[in-house]
Design a protein around this motif. Structure first.
Motif, PDB file in Angstrom:
ATOM      1  N   GLN A  27     -11.592  73.908 -30.407  1.00  9.96           N
ATOM      2  CA  GLN A  27     -11.088  72.519 -31.044  1.00  9.96           C
ATOM      3  C   GLN A  27      -9.517  72.649 -30.620  1.00  9.96           C
ATOM      4  O   GLN A  27      -9.183  71.637 -30.490  1.00  9.96           O
ATOM      5  CB  GLN A  27     -11.122  72.887 -32.547  1.00  9.96           C
ATOM      6  CG  GLN A  27     -12.633  72.551 -33.026  1.00  9.96           C
ATOM      7  CD  GLN A  27     -12.824  72.603 -34.549  1.00  9.96           C
ATOM      8  OE1 GLN A  27     -12.087  72.270 -35.246  1.00  9.96           O
ATOM      9  NE2 GLN A  27     -13.970  72.981 -34.936  1.00  9.96           N
ATOM     10  N   LEU A  28      -8.960  73.837 -30.524  1.00 13.37           N
ATOM     11  CA  LEU A  28      -7.600  73.827 -30.172  1.00 13.37           C
ATOM     12  C   LEU A  28      -7.381  73.221 -28.863  1.00 13.37           C
ATOM     13  O   LEU A  28      -6.449  72.530 -28.195  1.00 13.37           O
ATOM     14  CB  LEU A  28      -7.048  75.236 -30.247  1.00 13.37           C
ATOM     15  CG  LEU A  28      -6.600  75.938 -31.543  1.00 13.37           C
ATOM     16  CD1 LEU A  28      -6.274  77.196 -31.746  1.00 13.37           C
ATOM     17  CD2 LEU A  28      -5.568  75.325 -32.385  1.00 13.37           C
ATOM     18  N   ALA A  29      -8.106  73.819 -27.689  1.00 11.75           N
ATOM     19  CA  ALA A  29      -8.356  73.632 -26.556  1.00 11.75           C
ATOM     20  C   ALA A  29      -8.592  72.054 -26.281  1.00 11.75           C
ATOM     21  O   ALA A  29      -7.988  71.515 -25.339  1.00 11.75           O
ATOM     22  CB  ALA A  29      -9.056  74.411 -25.591  1.00 11.75           C
ATOM     23  N   ARG A  31      -7.844  69.860 -28.088  1.00 11.52           N
ATOM     24  CA  ARG A  31      -6.576  68.771 -28.479  1.00 11.52           C
ATOM     25  C   ARG A  31      -5.352  69.188 -27.515  1.00 11.52           C
ATOM     26  O   ARG A  31      -4.298  68.702 -27.855  1.00 11.52           O
ATOM     27  CB  ARG A  31      -6.384  69.167 -30.076  1.00 11.52           C
ATOM     28  CG  ARG A  31      -7.289  68.452 -30.864  1.00 11.52           C
ATOM     29  CD  ARG A  31      -7.095  68.911 -32.278  1.00 11.52           C
ATOM     30  NE  ARG A  31      -5.971  68.335 -32.929  1.00 11.52           N
ATOM     31  CZ  ARG A  31      -5.378  68.858 -34.120  1.00 11.52           C
ATOM     32  NH1 ARG A  31      -6.218  69.261 -34.981  1.00 11.52           N
ATOM     33  NH2 ARG A  31      -4.220  68.491 -34.486  1.00 11.52           N
ATOM     34  N   GLY A  32      -5.589  69.982 -26.414  1.00 15.72           N
ATOM     35  CA  GLY A  32      -4.825  70.194 -25.306  1.00 15.72           C
ATOM     36  C   GLY A  32      -4.066  71.535 -25.324  1.00 15.72           C
ATOM     37  O   GLY A  32      -3.240  71.770 -24.600  1.00 15.72           O
ATOM     38  N   ALA A  33      -4.208  72.378 -26.420  1.00 12.43           N
ATOM     39  CA  ALA A  33      -3.502  73.625 -26.452  1.00 12.43           C
ATOM     40  C   ALA A  33      -3.754  74.543 -25.320  1.00 12.43           C
ATOM     41  O   ALA A  33      -4.887  74.472 -24.683  1.00 12.43           O
ATOM     42  CB  ALA A  33      -3.732  74.377 -27.810  1.00 12.43           C
ATOM     43  N   THR A  34      -2.842  75.419 -24.794  1.00 10.48           N
ATOM     44  CA  THR A  34      -3.435  76.353 -24.002  1.00 10.48           C
ATOM     45  C   THR A  34      -3.705  77.663 -24.945  1.00 10.48           C
ATOM     46  O   THR A  34      -3.259  78.011 -25.792  1.00 10.48           O
ATOM     47  CB  THR A  34      -2.157  77.104 -23.228  1.00 10.48           C
ATOM     48  OG1 THR A  34      -1.640  76.125 -22.312  1.00 10.48           O
ATOM     49  CG2 THR A  34      -2.354  78.304 -22.485  1.00 10.48           C
ATOM     50  N   ALA A  49     -14.860  81.942 -22.280  1.00 10.72           N
ATOM     51  CA  ALA A  49     -14.026  80.867 -21.660  1.00 10.72           C
ATOM     52  C   ALA A  49     -14.686  80.252 -20.521  1.00 10.72           C
ATOM     53  O   ALA A  49     -14.763  79.138 -20.637  1.00 10.72           O
ATOM     54  CB  ALA A  49     -13.059  81.669 -20.825  1.00 10.72           C
ATOM     55  N   ASP A  50     -15.700  80.940 -19.892  1.00  6.34           N
ATOM     56  CA  ASP A  50     -16.867  80.210 -18.990  1.00  6.34           C
ATOM     57  C   ASP A  50     -17.505  79.502 -19.670  1.00  6.34           C
ATOM     58  O   ASP A  50     -18.006  78.260 -19.439  1.00  6.34           O
ATOM     59  CB  ASP A  50     -17.583  81.063 -18.301  1.00  6.34           C
ATOM     60  CG  ASP A  50     -16.577  81.910 -17.317  1.00  6.34           C
ATOM     61  OD1 ASP A  50     -15.688  81.504 -16.896  1.00  6.34           O
ATOM     62  OD2 ASP A  50     -17.043  83.016 -16.807  1.00  6.34           O
ATOM     63  N   THR A  61      -7.613  75.952 -16.717  1.00  6.12           N
ATOM     64  CA  THR A  61      -6.389  76.580 -16.817  1.00  6.12           C
ATOM     65  C   THR A  61      -5.802  76.456 -18.066  1.00  6.12           C
ATOM     66  O   THR A  61      -4.754  77.241 -18.458  1.00  6.12           O
ATOM     67  CB  THR A  61      -5.306  75.362 -15.845  1.00  6.12           C
ATOM     68  OG1 THR A  61      -5.511  74.101 -16.484  1.00  6.12           O
ATOM     69  CG2 THR A  61      -6.074  75.461 -14.256  1.00  6.12           C
ATOM     70  N   GLN A  62      -6.565  75.754 -19.117  1.00  5.25           N
ATOM     71  CA  GLN A  62      -5.965  75.824 -20.494  1.00  5.25           C
ATOM     72  C   GLN A  62      -6.528  77.478 -21.015  1.00  5.25           C
ATOM     73  O   GLN A  62      -6.107  77.777 -22.309  1.00  5.25           O
ATOM     74  CB  GLN A  62      -6.698  74.756 -21.391  1.00  5.25           C
ATOM     75  CG  GLN A  62      -6.202  73.399 -21.280  1.00  5.25           C
ATOM     76  CD  GLN A  62      -6.650  72.345 -22.157  1.00  5.25           C
ATOM     77  OE1 GLN A  62      -7.524  71.553 -21.517  1.00  5.25           O
ATOM     78  NE2 GLN A  62      -6.584  72.393 -23.447  1.00  5.25           N
ATOM     79  N   LEU A  63      -7.198  78.070 -20.632  1.00  5.40           N
ATOM     80  CA  LEU A  63      -7.781  79.048 -21.187  1.00  5.40           C
ATOM     81  C   LEU A  63      -7.610  80.491 -20.387  1.00  5.40           C
ATOM     82  O   LEU A  63      -7.656  80.709 -19.343  1.00  5.40           O
ATOM     83  CB  LEU A  63      -9.242  78.995 -21.220  1.00  5.40           C
ATOM     84  CG  LEU A  63      -9.907  77.720 -22.017  1.00  5.40           C
ATOM     85  CD1 LEU A  63     -11.539  77.844 -21.833  1.00  5.40           C
ATOM     86  CD2 LEU A  63      -9.516  77.862 -23.453  1.00  5.40           C
ATOM     87  N   CYS A  64      -7.096  81.291 -21.116  1.00  2.00           N
ATOM     88  CA  CYS A  64      -6.725  82.651 -20.804  1.00  2.00           C
ATOM     89  C   CYS A  64      -7.475  83.739 -21.541  1.00  2.00           C
ATOM     90  O   CYS A  64      -7.445  83.678 -22.571  1.00  2.00           O
ATOM     91  CB  CYS A  64      -5.305  82.968 -20.744  1.00  2.00           C
ATOM     92  SG  CYS A  64      -4.302  81.613 -19.991  1.00  2.00           S
TER      93      CYS A  64
END
Length: 269
Positions: A27-29, A31-34, A49-50, A61-64
């Motif tokens: 949900q955070l991602a 809405r655009g968050a890293t 992440a996958d 690129t938003q996920l680490c």
């Protein structure tokens, strides 16, 4: 619930490979968050992440992905060091990782009862070590995913490992009370939240059925939004601010818990 854009925000979510943690990250991602996804192993974190990239419109690129086994405090230290190095500005820390206390009394290699370490001590240490990265700007915050079971708990100050008298429910509840108390620590801008009884691995501690992890995560994500004003140290039951157990906001308890936690994680003043 606010749907404000979070594209300028960076958030670390612990225990982000399943349940409420995975849904919070999603949900955070969305809405655009890293989002920095923490998992117990590198493989689990990468797989989470996958999965999010494959099943949503989230940009990879938003996920680490980050890994640390919270039963090992040295791995928590390594996680914090890597986050501070690679993401020197962190807007939100979601302390979500948790396990149900096992039936049998179990102690980690660090010498702590396993639920107390994974659910509280690891997050205490991580939060302290991330202080250089956690922004002090308005909207920066720590969100502790706690539980209504904290109301049934007491902290066994003389025997926090509960070696003399162990019950899995008492051990789990103690860890949740400690996490709730930690939100009131004046050194951090933090809140704690009970996301409701959710259908996750922890469900057997609460009931036979619960709401979806996505519904629980929505209550967590709401508190991550900088447009949602929070009361520092407050406790929320889903979207509603309510009073926690009386011990959770007592100055003496907050100070005493900080001293105990510093001792157990090996931090010196």
């Amino acid at each position: 619930m606010s749907d404000s854009d979070l594209s300028s925000r960076t958030a670390l979510v612990t225990g982000a490979t399943s349940g409420i943690g995975l849904e919070t990250a999603r949900q955070l991602a969305e809405r655009g968050a890293t989002v920095l996804l923490h998992g117990r192993t590198p493989e689990e974190a990468r797989a989470a992440a996958d999965h999010l990239v494959a099943t949503t419109g989230i940009d990879a690129t938003q996920l680490c992905s980050f890994a640390a086994d919270f039963t090992r405090l040295d791995e928590v230290e390594s996680l914090a060091n890597r986050v501070v190095t690679e993401h020197p500005r962190l807007d939100v820390l979601v302390n979500n990782a948790a396990l149900a206390a096992p039936e049998r009394h179990t102690v980690t290699a660090d010498g702590n009862e396993i639920a107390f370490q994974v659910n509280f001590l690891a997050h205490y240490l991580l939060t302290c070590l991330l202080e250089p990265a956690l922004t002090s700007d308005p909207g920066g915050r720590v969100v502790n995913v706690s539980s209504s079971l904290h109301r049934t708990a007491s902290i066994s100050w003389a025997d926090p490992n509960r070696a003399r008298r162990y019950s899995r429910l008492a051990a789990y509840a103690q860890s949740q009370l400690a996490l709730t108390v930690f939100a009131a620590d004046p050194r951090v801008t933090a809140v704690s939240v009970h996301p409701g009884v959710c259908d996750t691995a922890l469900l057997p501690l609460y009931a036979h059925e619960g709401v979806t992890p996505a519904e629980g995560a929505a209550s967590v994500v709401r508190l991550c939004d900088p447009t949602v004003e929070i009361v520092n140290g407050a406790y929320y039951d889903r979207a509603e601010r309510v009073e926690p157990a009386p011990a959770a906001t007592e100055d003496r308890t907050v100070r005493r818990l900080s001293k105990l936690a510093d001792l157990l994680v090996g931090r010196t003043a």
